[in-house]
Write a protein that holds these residues in place. Sequence first.
Motif, PDB file in Angstrom:
ATOM      1  N   MET A   1      -2.641  27.625 -92.869  1.00 42.99           N
ATOM      2  CA  MET A   1      -3.310  27.439 -94.132  1.00 42.99           C
ATOM      3  C   MET A   1      -4.645  26.724 -93.920  1.00 42.99           C
ATOM      4  N   SER A   2      -4.677  25.705 -93.064  1.00 44.23           N
ATOM      5  CA  SER A   2      -5.909  24.943 -92.855  1.00 44.23           C
ATOM      6  C   SER A   2      -7.028  25.810 -92.304  1.00 44.23           C
ATOM      7  N   VAL A   3      -6.704  26.738 -91.420  1.00 43.87           N
ATOM      8  CA  VAL A   3      -7.714  27.642 -90.868  1.00 43.87           C
ATOM      9  C   VAL A   3      -8.332  28.456 -91.993  1.00 43.87           C
ATOM     10  N   ARG A   4      -7.502  29.004 -92.838  1.00 42.01           N
ATOM     11  CA  ARG A   4      -7.999  29.838 -93.929  1.00 42.01           C
ATOM     12  C   ARG A   4      -8.814  29.024 -94.928  1.00 42.01           C
ATOM     13  N   LEU A   5      -8.364  27.827 -95.239  1.00 44.93           N
ATOM     14  CA  LEU A   5      -9.100  26.986 -96.181  1.00 44.93           C
ATOM     15  C   LEU A   5     -10.454  26.560 -95.611  1.00 44.93           C
ATOM     16  N   THR A   6     -10.477  26.201 -94.333  1.00 42.59           N
ATOM     17  CA  THR A   6     -11.739  25.808 -93.706  1.00 42.59           C
ATOM     18  C   THR A   6     -12.703  26.979 -93.668  1.00 42.59           C
TER      19      THR A   6
ATOM     20  N   ALA B   1      -4.234  22.752 -76.601  1.00 38.68           N
ATOM     21  CA  ALA B   1      -4.013  23.592 -77.783  1.00 38.68           C
ATOM     22  C   ALA B   1      -4.977  23.199 -78.902  1.00 38.68           C
ATOM     23  N   LEU B   2      -5.189  21.901 -79.092  1.00 36.45           N
ATOM     24  CA  LEU B   2      -6.140  21.443 -80.106  1.00 36.45           C
ATOM     25  C   LEU B   2      -7.543  21.961 -79.800  1.00 36.45           C
ATOM     26  N   SER B   3      -7.926  21.945 -78.543  1.00 39.73           N
ATOM     27  CA  SER B   3      -9.238  22.478 -78.149  1.00 39.73           C
ATOM     28  C   SER B   3      -9.349  23.957 -78.511  1.00 39.73           C
TER      29      SER B   3
ATOM     30  N   ASP C   1     -11.299  10.387 -82.785  1.00 37.73           N
ATOM     31  CA  ASP C   1     -10.162   9.574 -83.236  1.00 37.73           C
ATOM     32  C   ASP C   1     -10.069   9.490 -84.755  1.00 37.73           C
ATOM     33  N   PHE C   2     -10.889  10.239 -85.466  1.00 35.65           N
ATOM     34  CA  PHE C   2     -10.899  10.224 -86.926  1.00 35.65           C
ATOM     35  C   PHE C   2     -11.079  11.652 -87.429  1.00 35.65           C
ATOM     36  N   GLY C   3     -10.899  11.826 -88.710  1.00 36.71           N
ATOM     37  CA  GLY C   3     -11.091  13.145 -89.307  1.00 36.71           C
ATOM     38  C   GLY C   3      -9.883  14.045 -89.127  1.00 36.71           C
ATOM     39  N   LEU C   4     -10.143  15.337 -89.047  1.00 35.10           N
ATOM     40  CA  LEU C   4      -9.063  16.320 -88.984  1.00 35.10           C
ATOM     41  C   LEU C   4      -8.425  16.440 -87.607  1.00 35.10           C
ATOM     42  N   GLY C   5      -9.146  16.083 -86.559  1.00 37.01           N
ATOM     43  CA  GLY C   5      -8.623  16.211 -85.199  1.00 37.01           C
ATOM     44  C   GLY C   5      -7.279  15.529 -84.990  1.00 37.01           C
ATOM     45  N   PRO C   6      -7.151  14.239 -85.317  1.00 34.38           N
ATOM     46  CA  PRO C   6      -5.858  13.579 -85.120  1.00 34.38           C
ATOM     47  C   PRO C   6      -4.733  14.209 -85.944  1.00 34.38           C
ATOM     48  N   ARG C   7      -5.051  14.673 -87.137  1.00 34.14           N
ATOM     49  CA  ARG C   7      -4.029  15.310 -87.973  1.00 34.14           C
ATOM     50  C   ARG C   7      -3.609  16.655 -87.404  1.00 34.14           C
ATOM     51  N   ALA C   8      -4.581  17.403 -86.912  1.00 31.30           N
ATOM     52  CA  ALA C   8      -4.253  18.695 -86.305  1.00 31.30           C
ATOM     53  C   ALA C   8      -3.416  18.486 -85.043  1.00 31.30           C
ATOM     54  N   LEU C   9      -3.767  17.479 -84.246  1.00 25.42           N
ATOM     55  CA  LEU C   9      -2.993  17.174 -83.045  1.00 25.42           C
ATOM     56  C   LEU C   9      -1.570  16.775 -83.421  1.00 25.42           C
ATOM     57  N   ARG C  10      -1.435  15.970 -84.450  1.00 27.94           N
ATOM     58  CA  ARG C  10      -0.101  15.573 -84.924  1.00 27.94           C
ATOM     59  C   ARG C  10       0.708  16.799 -85.333  1.00 27.94           C
TER      60      ARG C  10
ATOM     61  N   ARG D   1     -20.702  23.938 -87.794  1.00 24.65           N
ATOM     62  CA  ARG D   1     -21.111  24.920 -86.784  1.00 24.65           C
ATOM     63  C   ARG D   1     -22.012  24.307 -85.728  1.00 24.65           C
ATOM     64  N   TYR D   2     -22.948  23.461 -86.145  1.00 23.91           N
ATOM     65  CA  TYR D   2     -23.923  22.928 -85.198  1.00 23.91           C
ATOM     66  C   TYR D   2     -23.504  21.617 -84.544  1.00 23.91           C
ATOM     67  N   GLY D   3     -22.583  20.901 -85.149  1.00 25.00           N
ATOM     68  CA  GLY D   3     -22.218  19.609 -84.572  1.00 25.00           C
ATOM     69  C   GLY D   3     -20.739  19.314 -84.539  1.00 25.00           C
ATOM     70  N   GLY D   4     -19.909  20.325 -84.790  1.00 20.21           N
ATOM     71  CA  GLY D   4     -18.483  20.080 -84.928  1.00 20.21           C
ATOM     72  C   GLY D   4     -17.699  19.946 -83.640  1.00 20.21           C
ATOM     73  N   LEU D   5     -18.200  20.497 -82.558  1.00 17.62           N
ATOM     74  CA  LEU D   5     -17.432  20.495 -81.318  1.00 17.62           C
ATOM     75  C   LEU D   5     -17.015  19.091 -80.865  1.00 17.62           C
ATOM     76  N   PRO D   6     -17.890  18.095 -80.894  1.00 23.14           N
ATOM     77  CA  PRO D   6     -17.454  16.759 -80.458  1.00 23.14           C
ATOM     78  C   PRO D   6     -16.374  16.145 -81.348  1.00 23.14           C
ATOM     79  N   TYR D   7     -16.245  16.632 -82.557  1.00 25.65           N
ATOM     80  CA  TYR D   7     -15.279  16.049 -83.488  1.00 25.65           C
ATOM     81  C   TYR D   7     -13.858  16.568 -83.301  1.00 25.65           C
TER      82      TYR D   7
END
Length: 121
Positions: A1-6, A59-61, A31-40, A21-27
């Motif tokens: 669902m998150s993929v489709r919503l994003t 897998a998160l990458s 340790d904040f934002g959607l990355g930790p939640r997606a990893l969880r 698109r231009y700056g999202g790769l480092p995120y």
Amino acid sequence: MSVRLTFRLADTHPELTRVLRYGGLPYIHADFGLGPRALRDIEKGNASGRFRVDNPLVALSAVGGSLLGLLQLKSSDKSDKSGQAGPGADEQMAELILRMLGLTPEEAHEVARRPLPVGAS
């Protein structure tokens, strides 16, 4: 669902998706934002046996890179004339990601096409 919503954010919040698109790769691994939640979520899916990944960080990458790539495609000249990456591109990407994480092709297809929450589409 998150993929489709994003993916659909590109239509409703083009300035936000431009930033992604231009700056999202480092995120992806921040340790904040959607990355930790997606990893969880990946770790929970692995623990339940639904996902089968050896390394949740890898897998998160893959998930984050796939989503950023699809957002870039949507904005590129490779999209169709309406500015879309093709009909159902969000569902196709969600299905591919779910298969990559370990769902069967049939289950991934079904899950990727479930209705989005009301007001989310």
